[in-house]
Design an enzyme around this catalytic site. Structure first.
Site, mmCIF file in Angstrom:
data_model
loop_
_atom_site.group_PDB
_atom_site.id
_atom_site.type_symbol
_atom_site.label_atom_id
_atom_site.label_comp_id
_atom_site.label_asym_id
_atom_site.label_seq_id
_atom_site.Cartn_x
_atom_site.Cartn_y
_atom_site.Cartn_z
ATOM 1 N N GLY A 1 1.071 -1.522 -0.479
ATOM 2 C CA GLY A 1 0.644 0.395 0.393
ATOM 3 C C GLY A 1 0.622 1.318 -0.029
ATOM 4 N N ILE B 1 0.287 6.468 4.385
ATOM 5 C CA ILE B 1 0.878 6.130 5.639
ATOM 6 C C ILE B 1 1.619 4.751 5.026
ATOM 7 C CG2 ILE B 1 -1.176 4.513 7.915
ATOM 8 C CD1 ILE B 1 -3.300 6.335 6.643
ATOM 9 N N ASP C 1 -1.132 -6.729 -7.922
ATOM 10 C CA ASP C 1 -2.570 -6.136 -8.208
ATOM 11 C C ASP C 1 -3.610 -6.918 -7.250
ATOM 12 O OD1 ASP C 1 -5.392 -5.864 -8.015
ATOM 13 O OD2 ASP C 1 -5.405 -4.579 -10.046
ATOM 14 N N VAL D 1 -4.332 -0.416 2.087
ATOM 15 C CA VAL D 1 -4.835 -0.496 0.714
ATOM 16 C C VAL D 1 -6.508 -0.659 0.757
ATOM 17 C CG1 VAL D 1 -5.441 -1.532 -1.601
ATOM 18 C CG2 VAL D 1 -3.162 -2.016 -0.206
ATOM 19 N N ALA E 1 -12.734 2.450 -3.630
ATOM 20 C CA ALA E 1 -13.836 2.749 -4.321
ATOM 21 C C ALA E 1 -14.113 3.288 -5.057
ATOM 22 C CB ALA E 1 -15.045 2.990 -3.168
ATOM 23 N N TYR F 1 -18.637 9.162 3.589
ATOM 24 C CA TYR F 1 -17.936 7.873 3.186
ATOM 25 C C TYR F 1 -17.928 6.973 2.706
ATOM 26 C CZ TYR F 1 -13.778 5.926 4.692
ATOM 27 O OH TYR F 1 -12.870 4.689 5.229
ATOM 28 N N LYS G 1 -15.039 -0.405 5.190
ATOM 29 C CA LYS G 1 -13.960 -0.697 6.838
ATOM 30 C C LYS G 1 -14.624 -1.185 8.279
ATOM 31 C CE LYS G 1 -10.698 2.183 5.273
ATOM 32 N NZ LYS G 1 -9.416 1.201 4.643
ATOM 33 N N THR H 1 -3.185 12.464 2.234
ATOM 34 C CA THR H 1 -3.009 11.414 1.365
ATOM 35 C C THR H 1 -3.188 11.377 -0.158
ATOM 36 O OG1 THR H 1 -4.060 9.381 1.760
ATOM 37 C CG2 THR H 1 -2.286 10.234 3.387
ATOM 38 N N LEU H 2 -2.502 10.688 -1.353
ATOM 39 C CA LEU H 2 -3.511 10.278 -2.519
ATOM 40 C C LEU H 2 -4.495 10.122 -1.963
ATOM 41 C CD1 LEU H 2 -2.260 10.820 -5.202
ATOM 42 C CD2 LEU H 2 -2.013 7.824 -5.357
ATOM 43 N N ALA H 3 -4.871 8.969 -1.326
ATOM 44 C CA ALA H 3 -6.386 8.502 -1.690
ATOM 45 C C ALA H 3 -6.995 9.628 -0.915
ATOM 46 C CB ALA H 3 -6.406 7.192 -0.218
HETATM 47 P P1 NAD Z 1 -2.548 5.902 -0.325
HETATM 48 O O1 NAD Z 1 -3.452 5.916 -1.399
HETATM 49 O O2 NAD Z 1 -1.496 6.518 0.254
HETATM 50 O O3 NAD Z 1 -2.804 4.547 -0.379
HETATM 51 C C1 NAD Z 1 -3.771 3.823 -0.631
HETATM 52 C C2 NAD Z 1 -2.758 2.539 -1.705
HETATM 53 O O4 NAD Z 1 -4.321 2.000 -2.082
HETATM 54 C C3 NAD Z 1 -2.394 3.256 -3.220
HETATM 55 O O5 NAD Z 1 -0.587 2.681 -2.340
HETATM 56 C C4 NAD Z 1 -2.848 2.305 -3.488
HETATM 57 O O6 NAD Z 1 -2.209 2.112 -4.616
HETATM 58 C C5 NAD Z 1 -3.250 0.703 -3.194
HETATM 59 N N1 NAD Z 1 -4.145 0.037 -3.907
HETATM 60 C C6 NAD Z 1 -5.207 0.688 -4.680
HETATM 61 N N2 NAD Z 1 -5.932 -0.353 -5.114
HETATM 62 C C7 NAD Z 1 -5.374 -1.799 -5.237
HETATM 63 C C8 NAD Z 1 -4.943 -2.479 -5.554
HETATM 64 N N3 NAD Z 1 -6.324 -3.058 -6.614
HETATM 65 N N4 NAD Z 1 -3.546 -3.227 -5.336
HETATM 66 C C9 NAD Z 1 -3.085 -2.902 -4.692
HETATM 67 N N5 NAD Z 1 -2.734 -1.563 -4.234
HETATM 68 C C10 NAD Z 1 -4.098 -0.635 -4.714
HETATM 69 O O7 NAD Z 1 -3.529 6.872 0.726
HETATM 70 P P2 NAD Z 1 -3.616 6.301 2.430
HETATM 71 O O8 NAD Z 1 -4.688 7.126 2.911
HETATM 72 O O9 NAD Z 1 -1.838 6.039 2.533
HETATM 73 O O10 NAD Z 1 -4.407 4.504 2.496
HETATM 74 C C11 NAD Z 1 -3.782 3.480 3.413
HETATM 75 C C12 NAD Z 1 -5.366 2.676 4.174
HETATM 76 O O11 NAD Z 1 -5.399 3.858 4.750
HETATM 77 C C13 NAD Z 1 -6.386 2.467 3.216
HETATM 78 O O12 NAD Z 1 -6.649 1.472 3.540
HETATM 79 C C14 NAD Z 1 -6.792 3.739 3.877
HETATM 80 O O13 NAD Z 1 -8.287 3.270 3.614
HETATM 81 C C15 NAD Z 1 -6.877 4.023 5.236
HETATM 82 N N6 NAD Z 1 -6.854 5.107 5.991
HETATM 83 C C16 NAD Z 1 -7.031 6.037 5.564
HETATM 84 C C17 NAD Z 1 -7.165 7.856 6.316
HETATM 85 C C18 NAD Z 1 -7.005 9.208 5.488
HETATM 86 O O14 NAD Z 1 -7.658 9.428 6.376
HETATM 87 N N7 NAD Z 1 -5.588 8.712 4.714
HETATM 88 C C19 NAD Z 1 -7.525 7.301 7.865
HETATM 89 C C20 NAD Z 1 -7.588 6.175 8.247
HETATM 90 C C21 NAD Z 1 -7.429 5.029 7.014
HETATM 91 O O1 0WE Z 2 -10.378 5.159 3.225
HETATM 92 C C1 0WE Z 2 -9.999 6.051 3.372
HETATM 93 C C2 0WE Z 2 -9.626 6.977 1.763
HETATM 94 C C3 0WE Z 2 -10.399 6.098 0.476
HETATM 95 C C4 0WE Z 2 -11.253 6.541 -0.534
HETATM 96 C C5 0WE Z 2 -10.801 7.357 -1.047
HETATM 97 C C6 0WE Z 2 -10.329 7.368 -2.376
HETATM 98 C C7 0WE Z 2 -10.506 8.680 -3.617
HETATM 99 C C8 0WE Z 2 -9.787 8.852 -4.536
HETATM 100 C C9 0WE Z 2 -11.020 4.908 -0.859
HETATM 101 N N1 0WE Z 2 -11.313 5.216 -2.590
HETATM 102 C C10 0WE Z 2 -11.139 6.446 -3.356
HETATM 103 N N2 0WE Z 2 -11.737 6.375 -4.975
HETATM 104 C C11 0WE Z 2 -11.113 7.145 -5.353
HETATM 105 O O2 0WE Z 2 -10.974 7.554 -6.423
HETATM 106 N N3 0WE Z 2 -10.109 7.799 4.392
HETATM 107 C C12 0WE Z 2 -10.256 7.247 5.612
HETATM 108 C C13 0WE Z 2 -9.254 9.266 3.752
HETATM 109 C C14 0WE Z 2 -11.557 9.247 3.293
HETATM 110 O O3 0WE Z 2 -11.877 9.561 2.118
HETATM 111 C C15 0WE Z 2 -13.266 10.161 2.663
HETATM 112 C C16 0WE Z 2 -13.117 10.763 3.936
HETATM 113 C C17 0WE Z 2 -11.987 10.333 4.578
HETATM 114 C C18 0WE Z 2 -11.821 11.117 6.165
HETATM 115 C C19 0WE Z 2 -13.945 9.878 1.272
HETATM 116 C C20 0WE Z 2 -15.308 10.267 1.984
HETATM 117 C C21 0WE Z 2 -15.494 11.574 3.317
HETATM 118 C C22 0WE Z 2 -14.311 11.248 3.663
#
Ligand code: NAD
Ligand code: 0WE
Length: 287
Positions: free
Chosen positions: A36, A43, A87, A115, A118, A180, A187, A218-220
């Site tokens: 991830g 993260i 993947d 990872v 959605a 969300y 989750k 983050t990117l997500a």
């Molecule tokens: P991120 O974009 O840096 O990491 C998400 C990762 O998921 C990326 O590296 C992406 O390549 C990978 N991924 C997505 N689809 C995939 C697939 N099919 N195969 C392999 N890898 C795949 O964002 P992040 O915020 O570091 O997310 C990491 C985890 O932390 C996620 O589970 C996210 O839900 C969770 N999280 C994020 C936050 C936040 O606010 N950013 C808060 C709580 C939990």
């Molecule tokens: O878990 C996450 C990230 C989840 C996420 C974000 C995206 C954005 C781009 C999953 N899939 C996608 N698909 C995309 O195309 N978080 C906890 C961060 C997050 O995401 C949100 C939040 C928070 C907080 C989305 C909506 C509302 C709040």
């Protein structure tokens, strides 16, 4: 006689950073697969740094070729020598990742699953109006089942060595918040998966835990509408009156994956500056 004075001579034969590493390395000689990392903001990058600081050897998998450069910019400075594309929605891809880990190391002390995905249209609007069957399937396949798939396929590398699995959750599993949507449902299933895996892998001395992290940019998170507002909201209401860093998640992750946490399994640990324990804020916004 002074044997070690940490502040004595900056040019001493043993650099201070090395000495600190030697004094506090609770993941020394342990090997972890981290799934991830996308870039330095991930993260999983904060987790990689904390684990490497505690002496762990890392194997980083990345989603697709286009991410490799950014991922190696995270791993190389941490001494990571192992990168592999995977993947997590594809069983063959997970199989070949695990085979590669076996070929390189022969065993594993744990896996970090960071990872989540959605389709974007699921995360923008009123849940009842935007939810789709296809979006539900994709979110659950990538964000939930992938954790079980990795556990299943890597179990033989981790058996009876006090290994540990870790995943990343968010408060949206337990409470509702705007947009969300299906990720909250995913989750919730991921947190339940953590408990079921913990129970079913306990007899192999494998622990399974989750960290529920506060919001981080983050990117997500970058495509998410009003994400800046969410950060401000958390900052103003959390007991610590600030947001958290990926390094703070990393330190909790390093602990949970170490023998210091040997009695902890099936647990969801909040790393959110205390936000989840609050309600009603300080009432300053009402009359
Ligand atoms: P991120 O974009 O840096 O990491 C998400 C990762 O998921 C990326 O590296 C992406 O390549 C990978 N991924 C997505 N689809 C995939 C697939 N099919 N195969 C392999 N890898 C795949 O964002 P992040 O915020 O570091 O997310 C990491 C985890 O932390 C996620 O589970 C996210 O839900 C969770 N999280 C994020 C936050 C936040 O606010 N950013 C808060 C709580 C939990
Ligand atoms: O878990 C996450 C990230 C989840 C996420 C974000 C995206 C954005 C781009 C999953 N899939 C996608 N698909 C995309 O195309 N978080 C906890 C961060 C997050 O995401 C949100 C939040 C928070 C907080 C989305 C909506 C509302 C709040």
């Amino acid at each position: 006689m002074i044997i070690f004075d940490l502040n004595y001579d900056k040019k001493s034969f043993l650099p201070i950073a090395m000495l600190k590493l030697f004094l506090m390395s609770f993941l020394k000689d342990k090997k972890f697969l981290i799934v991830g990392v996308a870039n330095k903001f991930s993260i999983a990058a904060g987790i990689s740094k904390s684990m490497a600081d505690q002496g762990a050897d890392l194997f980083l998998s990345y989603q697709s070729e286009r991410l490799l450069k950014k991922v190696s910019q995270v791993g190389d400075p941490l001494g990571c020598k192992n990168y592999y594309e995977c993947d997590v929605s594809d069983d063959d891809s997970i199989d070949s990742l695990i085979k590669e880990v076996e070929a390189k190391w022969g065993y594993l002390d744990g896996i970090v699953h960071a990872v989540g995905f959605a389709p974007a249209n699921e995360l923008d609007g009123n849940f009842v109006d935007v939810a789709t069957r296809e979006g539900f399937k994709i979110a659950h396949d990538i964000s939930v089942f992938s954790f079980t798939a990795l556990a299943q396929k890597a179990k033989y590398l981790m058996k009876n060595r006090n290994a540990s699995l870790l995943t990343l959750s968010y408060l949206g599993a337990q409470r509702t918040l705007p947009n969300y949507n299906v990720m909250g449902i995913a989750k919730a299933a991921l947190e339940s998966t953590t408990r079921y895996l913990a129970n079913s892998m306990g007899s192999d001395q494998i622990r399974v835990n989750a960290i529920s992290a506060g919001p981080v940019k983050t990117l997500a998170a970058s495509g998410v509408k009003s994400f800046k507002k969410m950060l401000s909201y958390n900052e103003s209401r959390a007991p610590l009156k600030r947001n958290i860093t990926t390094e703070e998640v990393g330190n909790a992750a390093a602990f949970l994956c170490s023998d210091l946490a040997s009695g902890i399994t099936g647990e969801i640990l909040y790393v959110d500056a205390g936000f989840n324990i609050t309600a009603m804020g300080d009432l300053s916004e009402v009359n």
